[in-house]
Write an enzyme that holds these catalytic residues in place. Structure first.
Site, PDB file in Angstrom:
ATOM      1  N   ARG A   1      15.440  65.825 154.543  1.00 21.09           N
ATOM      2  CA  ARG A   1      15.823  64.386 154.949  1.00 21.09           C
ATOM      3  C   ARG A   1      16.739  63.882 154.132  1.00 21.09           C
ATOM      4  O   ARG A   1      16.870  64.274 152.810  1.00 21.09           O
ATOM      5  CB  ARG A   1      14.719  63.436 154.887  1.00 21.09           C
ATOM      6  CG  ARG A   1      13.247  63.932 155.595  1.00 21.09           C
ATOM      7  CD  ARG A   1      12.159  62.950 155.152  1.00 21.09           C
ATOM      8  NE  ARG A   1      11.073  63.443 156.184  1.00 21.09           N
ATOM      9  CZ  ARG A   1       9.897  64.150 155.785  1.00 21.09           C
ATOM     10  NH1 ARG A   1      10.148  64.715 154.535  1.00 21.09           N
ATOM     11  NH2 ARG A   1       9.027  64.546 156.573  1.00 21.09           N
TER      12      ARG A   1
ATOM     13  N   LYS B   1       8.056  62.711 151.594  1.00 23.36           N
ATOM     14  CA  LYS B   1       7.503  61.279 151.849  1.00 23.36           C
ATOM     15  C   LYS B   1       5.957  61.185 151.215  1.00 23.36           C
ATOM     16  O   LYS B   1       5.455  62.311 151.001  1.00 23.36           O
ATOM     17  CB  LYS B   1       7.389  61.051 153.603  1.00 23.36           C
ATOM     18  CG  LYS B   1       8.689  60.701 154.094  1.00 23.36           C
ATOM     19  CD  LYS B   1       8.441  60.542 155.700  1.00 23.36           C
ATOM     20  CE  LYS B   1       9.369  60.104 156.237  1.00 23.36           C
ATOM     21  NZ  LYS B   1       9.269  59.707 157.856  1.00 23.36           N
TER      22      LYS B   1
ATOM     23  N   HIS C   1      20.386  63.676 160.415  1.00 25.11           N
ATOM     24  CA  HIS C   1      19.055  63.924 160.811  1.00 25.11           C
ATOM     25  C   HIS C   1      19.432  64.860 162.225  1.00 25.11           C
ATOM     26  O   HIS C   1      18.531  65.643 162.485  1.00 25.11           O
ATOM     27  CB  HIS C   1      18.577  62.822 161.608  1.00 25.11           C
ATOM     28  CG  HIS C   1      16.935  62.676 162.104  1.00 25.11           C
ATOM     29  ND1 HIS C   1      15.964  62.788 161.395  1.00 25.11           N
ATOM     30  CD2 HIS C   1      16.619  62.693 163.333  1.00 25.11           C
ATOM     31  CE1 HIS C   1      15.062  62.872 161.963  1.00 25.11           C
ATOM     32  NE2 HIS C   1      15.153  62.944 163.166  1.00 25.11           N
TER      33      HIS C   1
ATOM     34  N   ARG D   1      19.118  68.269 160.784  1.00 26.22           N
ATOM     35  CA  ARG D   1      17.665  68.439 160.640  1.00 26.22           C
ATOM     36  C   ARG D   1      16.999  69.251 161.693  1.00 26.22           C
ATOM     37  O   ARG D   1      16.353  70.021 161.918  1.00 26.22           O
ATOM     38  CB  ARG D   1      17.132  67.258 160.394  1.00 26.22           C
ATOM     39  CG  ARG D   1      15.648  67.441 159.572  1.00 26.22           C
ATOM     40  CD  ARG D   1      15.005  66.156 158.887  1.00 26.22           C
ATOM     41  NE  ARG D   1      13.735  65.907 158.739  1.00 26.22           N
ATOM     42  CZ  ARG D   1      12.771  66.563 157.862  1.00 26.22           C
ATOM     43  NH1 ARG D   1      13.486  67.599 157.012  1.00 26.22           N
ATOM     44  NH2 ARG D   1      11.715  66.197 157.815  1.00 26.22           N
TER      45      ARG D   1
ATOM     46  N   HIS E   1       7.058  68.672 157.085  1.00 24.08           N
ATOM     47  CA  HIS E   1       6.179  68.003 158.202  1.00 24.08           C
ATOM     48  C   HIS E   1       4.759  68.342 157.936  1.00 24.08           C
ATOM     49  O   HIS E   1       4.285  69.458 157.744  1.00 24.08           O
ATOM     50  CB  HIS E   1       6.733  68.649 159.792  1.00 24.08           C
ATOM     51  CG  HIS E   1       7.779  68.172 160.129  1.00 24.08           C
ATOM     52  ND1 HIS E   1       8.562  68.919 161.168  1.00 24.08           N
ATOM     53  CD2 HIS E   1       8.646  67.083 159.829  1.00 24.08           C
ATOM     54  CE1 HIS E   1       9.542  67.985 161.288  1.00 24.08           C
ATOM     55  NE2 HIS E   1       9.866  66.974 160.654  1.00 24.08           N
TER      56      HIS E   1
ATOM     57  N   TYR F   1      11.283  68.170 167.137  1.00 20.39           N
ATOM     58  CA  TYR F   1      12.721  68.346 166.585  1.00 20.39           C
ATOM     59  C   TYR F   1      13.351  69.826 167.319  1.00 20.39           C
ATOM     60  O   TYR F   1      14.328  69.818 167.161  1.00 20.39           O
ATOM     61  CB  TYR F   1      12.434  68.900 165.081  1.00 20.39           C
ATOM     62  CG  TYR F   1      12.433  67.655 164.387  1.00 20.39           C
ATOM     63  CD1 TYR F   1      13.507  67.655 163.129  1.00 20.39           C
ATOM     64  CD2 TYR F   1      11.334  66.636 164.379  1.00 20.39           C
ATOM     65  CE1 TYR F   1      13.379  66.241 162.350  1.00 20.39           C
ATOM     66  CE2 TYR F   1      11.324  65.677 163.553  1.00 20.39           C
ATOM     67  CZ  TYR F   1      12.363  65.334 162.567  1.00 20.39           C
ATOM     68  OH  TYR F   1      12.247  64.270 161.713  1.00 20.39           O
TER      69      TYR F   1
END
Length: 343
Positions: A182, A208, A286, A289, A312, A321
């Site tokens: 990210r 995250k 992104h 990614r 993830h 994705y």
């Protein structure tokens, strides 16, 4: 018997102030990313403005929340507003749902702190569905475009030698494209997050929710990192010797400050403009990614491994994705177990 906590009747403004102070603490602890914290701050502040800052929070009902959401959706989207033209269109359903999620989190915190007797979000209308449309443009780059981006010059030749950031820019593009982090993870990386050993170089990615994952850099990536750390970063860091954050940060601007996510996006946009014309197309961090996920799965990587690389929690997220690869359907049909049945 323990008595239940007493309700504290505070204003929307006071509740927002206390809540955002807690958000700031979570950001410092690494539970929330700075980008997420900014989103919560922006949304909760806007909710307070639309609701009425002096209103008692416990008096806000589910119907009031619905009214705020409608007002929020009908307001012009600032991203598409030109001062010299008429206001842009109202906000999209996806943007409103993101705003609603911020408000939901705010009220969940308020309920725990006993600022409301009951969470009004349980009586608000459910979020609207985001209707998918036919996608006319690919998110992921093709394999050829990805190779072109990696091999194209990452920076223009600067007018001043002290602004030559080619080593940094080349490293940033390679990390984004090969490992798919990210953009916020890359921006907040510190020098201490990379471990350089004779046998291998690893990067501890702070993701995250305070999660971390460690990836091993390939030899070319490790060399690009060594080149930057040896030949460029010391010069940049020397420009701000008393800035503790700059001394910790891995990636620095030519002024010696930690680069932010916007600077990384601008850097990538410049790199894309230097690609050969046939491969040029808009690409964000992104999108890279998506590119990482799509190309690795196409190469035979297990989706679980790709999910771990991208950070993830669920492989279902990784599945979102994965973009269609040109020629993929034709190749699958050629290898169909019944393809030769009629020969």
């Amino acid at each position: 018997m323990v008595a239940p906590p007493r309700l504290e009747r505070i204003t929307v403004d006071e509740a927002a102030r206390r809540y955002l102070a807690a958000v700031e603490v979570e950001t410092i602890r690494g539970v929330l990313s700075p980008a997420t914290a900014r989103s919560y701050t922006r949304d909760v502040t806007e909710f307070g403005r639309l609701t009425g800052r002096e209103r008692i929070l416990d008096d806000v009902t589910g119907g009031d929340v619905d009214t705020v959401l409608v007002r929020y959706q009908s307001a012009p989207d600032a991203r598409y507003t030109d001062p010299d033209r008429k206001p842009g269109p109202g906000r999209s359903t996806a943007t409103v749902n993101r705003f609603r999620q911020s408000v939901t989190r705010f009220f969940a915190y308020a309920a725990r702190e006993c600022w409301v007797q009951a969470d009004p979000m349980q009586w608000a209308a459910p979020p609207a569905k985001v209707r998918g449309t036919l996608r006319t443009a690919r998110t992921a780059l093709s394999a050829g475009a990805a190779r072109s981006l990696l091999t194209s010059p990452a920076s223009d030749t600067p007018a001043r030698t002290d602004q030559d950031l080619a080593l940094r820019d080349r490293l940033v593009v390679a990390l984004l494209l090969v490992l798919g982090p990210r953009v916020s993870e890359l921006a907040r990386t510190d020098v201490d997050d990379v471990a350089r050993e004779p046998e291998r170089t690893t990067w501890r990615i702070r993701g995250k929710g305070g999660s971390t994952r460690t990836v091993t850099l390939s030899p070319p990536l490790a060399r690009a990192l060594d080149d930057y750390l040896t030949h460029l970063r010391p010069t940049l860091a020397a420009k701000r010797p008393r800035d503790d954050d700059a001394q910790r940060a891995l990636l620095l601007s030519w002024r010696g400050r930690r680069i932010d996510t916007q600077a990384i996006r601008a850097l990538l946009a410049r790199a894309v403009r230097r690609m050969p014309a046939p491969y040029q197309r808009e690409a964000t961090p992104h999108a890279l990614r998506h590119t990482t996920a799509t190309l690795l799965v196409a190469d035979g990587w297990d989706v679980k491994v790709v999910a771990e690389l991208l950070g993830h929690a669920s492989i279902a997220t990784t599945g979102v994705y994965l973009d269609r690869i040109e020629g993929e359907l034709a190749a699958a049909i050629r290898s169909h177990p019944l393809a030769a049945a009629f020969d």
